[in-house]
Design an enzyme around this catalytic site. Structure first.
Site, PDB file in Angstrom:
ATOM      1  N   ARG A  76      -5.152  39.987  41.918  1.00  0.00           N
ATOM      2  CA  ARG A  76      -4.684  38.615  42.564  1.00  0.00           C
ATOM      3  C   ARG A  76      -5.079  38.727  44.067  1.00  0.00           C
ATOM      4  NH1 ARG A  76       0.540  37.379  39.283  1.00  0.00           N
ATOM      5  NH2 ARG A  76       0.861  39.514  38.163  1.00  0.00           N
TER       6      ARG A  76
ATOM      7  N   LYS B 262       6.693  31.528  34.857  1.00  0.00           N
ATOM      8  CA  LYS B 262       5.218  31.834  35.178  1.00  0.00           C
ATOM      9  C   LYS B 262       5.190  32.717  36.200  1.00  0.00           C
ATOM     10  CE  LYS B 262       3.602  29.883  31.465  1.00  0.00           C
ATOM     11  NZ  LYS B 262       4.878  29.953  31.002  1.00  0.00           N
ATOM     12  N   ASP B 263       4.111  33.609  36.481  1.00  0.00           N
ATOM     13  CA  ASP B 263       3.886  34.520  37.943  1.00  0.00           C
ATOM     14  C   ASP B 263       3.836  33.649  38.982  1.00  0.00           C
ATOM     15  OD1 ASP B 263       2.496  35.720  35.413  1.00  0.00           O
ATOM     16  OD2 ASP B 263       2.883  37.436  36.783  1.00  0.00           O
ATOM     17  N   LYS B 264       4.454  34.043  40.185  1.00  0.00           N
ATOM     18  CA  LYS B 264       4.274  33.160  41.315  1.00  0.00           C
ATOM     19  C   LYS B 264       2.979  33.181  42.185  1.00  0.00           C
ATOM     20  CE  LYS B 264       5.609  32.912  46.361  1.00  0.00           C
ATOM     21  NZ  LYS B 264       6.124  33.639  47.395  1.00  0.00           N
TER      22      LYS B 264
ATOM     23  N   GLN C  68       7.416  43.149  37.454  1.00  0.00           N
ATOM     24  CA  GLN C  68       8.133  41.739  37.927  1.00  0.00           C
ATOM     25  C   GLN C  68       9.465  41.530  37.473  1.00  0.00           C
ATOM     26  OE1 GLN C  68       5.194  42.149  36.404  1.00  0.00           O
ATOM     27  NE2 GLN C  68       4.282  40.295  35.453  1.00  0.00           N
TER      28      GLN C  68
END
Length: 423
Positions: free
Chosen positions: A29, A87-89, A171
């Site tokens: 990321r 969902k992932d940020k 997470q």
């Protein structure tokens, strides 16, 4: 098998890698575009009805916040929006949502930075977790610096075909401040004051200095009014709890209840996730083959059916597992009675005794969070076919996972990097 050297993984029960090759290293990321997620849905029947089905694409948005902003722009309650999974940020994510009681033309003037809503049609029912079949991932790992990147990557890709540890990722517990399971432990023990202090206090190293100062003040002085003057405005749940304590001193249960029930229930789920991770690590420590059944193991099938491995059926169980028809599973206890059968059940019992959690705690927390925690099983390994390419010192991965499985857990096995490089 290798032990993780990272303390922030060990404290969450993620103690081992199943492969013993050096990691590729690198960073996840570097931009949200490096981490793309797309949903696989069961057939959504657009037969007409009150629910507008939309494709939601968002970049660097946390889902709950995105939903809040969408409902604000549309002037509706958040209860009218349904979805299949969070969902992932820090990612580019594409998913379906349902919005009750609006028309496609109501979205014509909808504009929100880094969010696109595309109406697809109408359905008779709201989307929910059970509708999601899986997720596709397209991920770049940048600046890999490990030895023999190609060889070690190929080794992990091969292992992924038979099964990687299905750990709950960091997470699940909080990325910069992994305390969700600690709050859950205190809630399950009925220690509401301690739960509030774990959430509002308990400063962590990676937080902003002003946040650490406010949290430390609460730990030291236990003064909600003073802490409120220090707590940053963006920490709205902490501030809401402090406001409640200013108005109703010592009402720690009431302070917890100002938090949305879904978030409260996630604290309890985080404890079960922590329990799962620790049991899985214990299994790997004692038997690094997580795809080989032993007598007393629990099996879980894709349709949700479960079975127990016995002396009589162990050969059949091995055949089913080899062909991918089922997986070994860990039972995460809750409020219901269950029989302790195999080694993993005994590990779970020991950890619950160590943390002081009982089935009564799960029953009593139901009133607080508005959700039942009966107990649930989860597969201990995940299989996936990974397509990859290497471009200089960067790696591109493409794979699919079932709902509730963590792509970062796949990347963790490949990278073996500091978790801070995976946020």
């Amino acid at each position: 098998m290798m032990k993780s050297p990272y303390k922030n993984e060990q404290i969450l029960g993620m103690e081992y890698y199943i492969t013993d090759t050096p990691g590729t290293g690198g960073h996840l990321r570097e931009t949200p575009e490096d981490f793309r997620v797309g949903e696989l849905f069961r057939d959504v029947k657009l037969t007409g009805g009150p629910h507008l089905i939309c494709e939601l694409e968002k970049t660097n948005w946390e889902l709950q916040r995105a939903v809040k902003e969408i409902t604000k722009r549309l002037g509706i309650s958040h209860k009218r929006i349904g979805w299949g999974g969070t969902k992932d940020k820090r990612a580019v994510t594409t998913q379906l949502i349902s919005i009750y009681g609006i028309k496609a033309e109501d979205l014509e003037d909808f504009h929100l930075k880094d969010i696109n809503l595309k109406p697809l049609g109408y359905a008779n029912s709201q989307l929910s977790l059970g509708d999601l079949e899986g997720n596709n991932f397209d991920i770049w790992i940048r600046d890999c610096d490990g030895p023999d990147i190609a060889g070690n990557l190929e080794s992990c890709v091969k292992t992924a075909q038979t099964g990687l540890p299905n750990y709950y990722g960091i997470q699940r517990f909080g990325v910069t401040r992994p305390v969700s399971h600690l709050v859950g432990i205190e809630m399950l023990k009925g220690n509401y004051k301690e739960a509030v202090f774990r959430y509002v206090g308990f400063p962590c190293d990676d937080e902003h200095e002003e946040t650490k100062t406010a949290r430390q003040a609460f730990e030291d002085n236990q003064d909600p009014k003073e802490t409120l003057s220090l707590m940053p405005v963006y920490l709205r749940y902490e501030r809401a709890m402090l406001h409640h304590l200013v108005e109703q001193p010592e009402d720690y249960k009431g302070a917890l209840m100002v938090i949305p029930p879904k978030l409260l229930s996630m604290f309890v789920s985080a404890y079960q996730s922590y329990l799962f991770n620790r049991v899985l690590s214990k299994r790997i420590e004692n038997s690094d083959n997580i795809s080989e059944p032993e007598t007393g193991d629990r099996l879980i099938f894709p349709d949700g059916k479960e079975d127990i491995v016995t002396e009589k059926n162990i050969r059949t169980a091995k055949v089913h597992m080899k062909r991918g028809r089922c997986s070994l599973s860990i039972y995460m206890p809750g409020s219901e009675d269950y029989e302790i059968i195999g080694e993993m059940d005994r590990y779970a019992k020991e950890i619950m005794e160590e943390t002081g959690i009982t089935k009564k705690g799960f029953s009593e927390v139901t009133e607080l969070v508005g959700a039942r925690f009966k107990g649930a099983s989860r597969a201990i390994s995940m299989r996936t076919e990974i397509d990859y390419k290497i471009s200089e010192n960067n790696i591109n991965l493409k794979f699919t996972l079932p709902p509730g499985h963590y792509a970062t857990t796949v990347c963790r096995e490949i990278m073996k990097a500091d978790p801070k490089n995976m946020i």
